[in-house]
Write a protein that holds these residues in place. Structure first.
Motif, short mmCIF file in Angstrom:
data_model
loop_
_atom_site.label_atom_id
_atom_site.label_comp_id
_atom_site.label_asym_id
_atom_site.label_seq_id
_atom_site.Cartn_x
_atom_site.Cartn_y
_atom_site.Cartn_z
N GLN A 66 0.82 -1.21 0.00
CA GLN A 66 0.00 0.00 0.00
C GLN A 66 0.86 1.26 0.00
OE1 GLN A 66 0.24 -2.36 2.37
NE2 GLN A 66 -0.63 -1.67 4.32
N ASN A 67 2.14 1.13 0.30
CA ASN A 67 3.04 2.27 0.29
C ASN A 67 4.01 2.24 -0.88
OD1 ASN A 67 2.05 3.29 2.81
ND2 ASN A 67 3.22 1.70 3.86
N GLY A 68 3.77 1.36 -1.83
CA GLY A 68 4.71 1.18 -2.93
C GLY A 68 4.37 1.95 -4.18
N ASN A 69 3.29 2.70 -4.16
CA ASN A 69 2.90 3.45 -5.36
C ASN A 69 2.94 4.95 -5.09
OD1 ASN A 69 -0.12 4.35 -4.81
ND2 ASN A 69 0.10 2.26 -4.07
N THR A 70 2.99 5.73 -6.15
CA THR A 70 3.14 7.19 -6.02
C THR A 70 1.82 7.94 -6.09
OG1 THR A 70 3.52 7.46 -8.40
CG2 THR A 70 5.46 7.09 -7.02
N ALA A 71 0.71 7.25 -6.29
CA ALA A 71 -0.58 7.92 -6.46
C ALA A 71 -0.93 8.90 -5.34
CB ALA A 71 -1.70 6.89 -6.61
N PRO A 72 -0.59 8.62 -4.07
CA PRO A 72 -0.93 9.58 -3.02
C PRO A 72 -0.33 10.97 -3.23
CG PRO A 72 -0.24 7.50 -2.05
CD PRO A 72 0.05 7.41 -3.51
N VAL A 73 0.77 11.04 -3.96
CA VAL A 73 1.44 12.32 -4.16
C VAL A 73 0.52 13.31 -4.86
CG1 VAL A 73 3.39 13.46 -5.30
CG2 VAL A 73 3.73 11.27 -4.14
N TRP A 74 -0.29 12.85 -5.80
CA TRP A 74 -1.19 13.79 -6.49
C TRP A 74 -2.65 13.62 -6.10
CZ3 TRP A 74 1.46 9.96 -9.42
CH2 TRP A 74 0.67 8.97 -9.99
N HIS A 75 -3.03 12.49 -5.51
CA HIS A 75 -4.44 12.28 -5.17
C HIS A 75 -4.82 12.81 -3.78
CE1 HIS A 75 -6.14 10.32 -8.56
NE2 HIS A 75 -5.47 9.19 -8.45
N LEU A 76 -4.03 12.52 -2.78
CA LEU A 76 -4.47 12.71 -1.41
C LEU A 76 -4.41 14.15 -0.88
CD1 LEU A 76 -3.28 9.52 0.51
CD2 LEU A 76 -5.59 10.13 -0.23
N PRO A 77 -3.53 15.02 -1.34
CA PRO A 77 -3.45 16.33 -0.70
C PRO A 77 -4.68 17.24 -0.90
CG PRO A 77 -1.41 15.83 -1.86
CD PRO A 77 -2.42 14.81 -2.29
N SER A 78 -5.52 16.98 -1.88
CA SER A 78 -6.61 17.91 -2.17
C SER A 78 -7.82 17.66 -1.28
CB SER A 78 -7.03 17.78 -3.63
OG SER A 78 -7.91 16.69 -3.82
N ASP A 79 -8.85 18.46 -1.49
CA ASP A 79 -10.10 18.30 -0.75
C ASP A 79 -11.10 17.39 -1.47
OD1 ASP A 79 -10.47 20.08 -2.83
OD2 ASP A 79 -11.67 21.51 -1.69
N ASP A 80 -10.63 16.66 -2.49
CA ASP A 80 -11.49 15.71 -3.20
C ASP A 80 -11.44 14.32 -2.60
OD1 ASP A 80 -12.35 17.63 -4.94
OD2 ASP A 80 -11.27 16.87 -6.69
N LEU A 81 -10.28 13.94 -2.06
CA LEU A 81 -10.09 12.59 -1.56
C LEU A 81 -9.53 12.61 -0.15
CD1 LEU A 81 -8.54 10.94 -4.75
CD2 LEU A 81 -10.73 10.30 -3.72
N THR A 82 -9.91 11.62 0.62
CA THR A 82 -9.36 11.43 1.96
C THR A 82 -9.21 9.93 2.16
OG1 THR A 82 -9.64 11.94 4.31
CG2 THR A 82 -11.64 11.42 3.06
N THR A 83 -8.64 9.53 3.28
CA THR A 83 -8.43 8.10 3.55
C THR A 83 -8.65 7.80 5.02
OG1 THR A 83 -6.81 6.30 3.48
CG2 THR A 83 -5.94 8.52 3.77
N PRO A 84 -9.23 6.64 5.35
CA PRO A 84 -9.36 6.24 6.76
C PRO A 84 -8.00 5.94 7.39
CG PRO A 84 -10.84 4.99 5.33
CD PRO A 84 -9.87 5.69 4.44
N SER A 85 -7.01 5.70 6.53
CA SER A 85 -5.67 5.42 7.02
C SER A 85 -4.97 6.72 7.41
CB SER A 85 -4.88 4.70 5.93
OG SER A 85 -3.56 4.48 6.31
N THR A 86 -3.84 6.60 8.07
CA THR A 86 -3.01 7.76 8.36
C THR A 86 -1.94 7.87 7.28
OG1 THR A 86 -3.35 7.56 10.74
CG2 THR A 86 -1.43 8.81 10.01
N ASN A 87 -1.96 8.96 6.55
CA ASN A 87 -1.01 9.15 5.47
C ASN A 87 -0.54 10.60 5.49
OD1 ASN A 87 0.12 9.66 2.76
ND2 ASN A 87 -0.64 7.61 2.29
N ALA A 88 0.76 10.79 5.56
CA ALA A 88 1.32 12.14 5.67
C ALA A 88 1.01 12.99 4.44
CB ALA A 88 2.83 12.07 5.88
N LEU A 89 0.74 12.36 3.31
CA LEU A 89 0.41 13.12 2.11
C LEU A 89 -1.05 13.56 2.10
CD1 LEU A 89 2.44 10.91 -0.32
CD2 LEU A 89 2.80 13.35 0.02
#
Length: 510
Positions: A66-89
């Motif tokens: 789950q930490n081996g892909n780069t998708a969080p770099v562009w997906h997670l920082p915005s106000d469109d997506l969030t995650t139940p997990s803890t992710n610094a991005l």
């Protein structure tokens, strides 16, 4: 281009065989091709160019965890997506130069840039004899290398703001310690590269090569870079140049249906300007291998399992649509129900690329959400809204800009099984520029949601420009520890790079 993915094996050309210098081997001739004996004809040069495209696949691979892909770099920082997990991005808390996904993004970007610089060198060195049968390929290949390098410069600027600007092949370690770029230098170089690429690339490719970049690709991406630079530097000239680039795009239009841009059956369509060409492995896909493994090739598809909780053992490291993006759409907007599953209580609600998809063949396909559905990196709807923005920011005709917004909204109204009155056209007689600018950014959010980081890149550049303050934005994060600081608009550079390079400084705040 998909039926040419076997050419991914040509990455062997980037691996030089090493030989020990014992008395038994020092005078032996190398077995197989070397750098000195390869790149002798069009086919070999084409294989080298395919090697640059191939590196794009690393940004879309699963990566074995789950930490081996780069998708969080562009997906997670915005106000469109969030995650139940803890992710610094996603929550910015604890984000530092040791973040593995940021490090991967940086690494892949420079590997692609190095491949582009490598091929640009080979094109110049071998042009006199390597392009005897198809001399036009020299320009086309150079244009492709410049385009792909420029795309990485844009992405590096979007992620880090500053990173070394590498425009030549590095062969000596001493030449690798480059300083940080300054201000918009990464964008500046991308704009220069894309101007040249637009002159060199073909108008189109043969059907079997469909998916390779063209003049339109370069014009669209250059215009985007110009709008991004103009928005942070407040330079009207950038907007007028962007409009000129957008106007030069030919034989491109919106697809009749919005859904066709995310349906595996409509890849490389009339709206597409640039896609990653996802495909199945020639043998059996292995999501635990990268695709630089040659004996058994790894992923050459696109991983979307962060939307579907696949594989199941990634646990709660999946991405879910925020209340903010759900409420941003009007009831009846086809894009709302296509992009999301709005069933009450459903957290696995993002369906944009997985609603009409197909899977890589083999055990790792459907179970891991390894798709052959192309990520659409740049499409005409994005260009039209960027053009509208450039018109507004350059004090040009407001009604023309509003007309471009309405083209997007009209397509949305006609995208369902039945015609919808939503979203209605914007008032073409509106005279307040700031209001129209906000309309554009609203439309960009609705149209481009869950794609290539569009929302975050837009929020980021507007914060840099002082148009909005992200410290006051409700990101609708599920993490109660969420906190955005000004310095978070630039992510930390990989700590190892900073430590080992005496000329590189870490981004402020990290």
């Amino acid at each position: 281009m998909k039926n040419r993915k076997v050419l991914y094996y040509i990455l062997l050309i980037f691996t030089l065989t090493q030989y020990s210098c014992s008395e038994d081997t020092v005078n032996l001739l190398p077995v197989g091709d070397t750098e000195a004996t390869y790149f002798q004809n069009e086919s070999q040069m084409d294989a080298g160019i395919m090697g640059i495209y191939q590196k794009l696949g690393f940004f879309y691979r699963f990566g074995g965890s789950q930490n081996g892909n780069t998708a969080p770099v562009w997906h997670l920082p915005s106000d469109d997506l969030t995650t139940p997990s803890t992710n610094a991005l996603e929550n910015f808390s604890g984000l530092n130069g040791s973040n593995w996904q940021v490090t991967l993004f940086y690494t892949y970007a420079y590997q692609l840039i190095n491949r582009a610089n490598y091929m640009l060198e080979k094109i110049e060195e071998n042009a006199d004899f390597a392009y005897k049968k198809q001399p036009e390929l020299k320009n086309h290949h150079k244009g492709e290398a410049l385009f792909l390098r420029a795309y990485m410069y844009l992405q590096l600027w979007n992620v880090f703001g500053t990173a070394p600007l590498v425009t030549t092949r590095i062969t000596e370690i001493s030449d690798g310690y480059l300083p940080n770029s300054e201000e918009t230098e990464l964008l500046d170089q991308a704009i220069v590269d894309l101007a040249e690429a637009a002159q060199l690339l073909p108008d189109s490719w043969s059907p079997e090569m469909k998916g390779r970049v063209t003049k339109n690709s370069a014009r669209g991406l250059r215009g985007k870079c110009l709008v991004f630079r103009g928005s942070v530097n407040k330079t009207t000239e950038d907007f007028t140049k962007a409009i000129s680039d957008f106007n030069a795009i030919q034989s491109i239009s919106l697809t009749p249906k919005y859904s066709q841009n995310f349906d595996v059956n409509f890849e490389n369509n009339l709206e597409s300007l640039f896609e990653y060409q996802a495909n199945s492995s020639p043998s059996d896909v292995n999501p635990f291998l990268d695709n630089d493994n040659f004996a058994v090739i790894g992923e050459i598809g696109a991983y979307y399992g962060y939307f579907s909780q696949k594989p199941s053992w990634i646990g709660n490291s999946y991405y879910t649509a925020t209340a903010s993006i759900k409420n941003a759409y009007e009831e009846g907007d086809f894009r709302r129900t296509y992009n999301m599953d709005l069933t009450s209580g459903v957290n696995l609600n993002v369906k944009k690329y997985i609603r009409n998809t197909a899977y890589a063949t083999g055990w790792g396909g459907q179970d891991y959400e390894l798709s052959v559905n192309n990520p659409r990196i740049l499409r005409y709807a994005d260009v039209l809204l960027l053009k509208a923005e450039a018109i507004v920011r350059s004090n040009a005709n407001l009604s023309e800009a509003i007309g471009l917004i309405n083209q997007i909204r009209e397509r949305a109204r006609n995208s369902g099984d039945e015609y919808s009155d939503v979203p209605a056209d914007r008032n073409v007689n509106e005279t307040e520029r700031q209001k129209v600018l906000e309309w554009i950014f609203e439309e960009r959010r609705l149209e481009l949601a869950f794609e290539e980081g569009h929302r975050w890149w837009d929020l980021r550049r507007r914060h840099i420009a002082g148009e909005i303050d992200l410290k006051n934005l409700d990101f609708h994060s599920l993490d109660p520890n969420f906190r955005f600081e000004d310095y978070n608009v630039n992510f930390p550079l990989p700590e190892q790079e900073v430590v080992e390079n005496p000329n590189m400084n870490q981004n402020e705040g990290y």
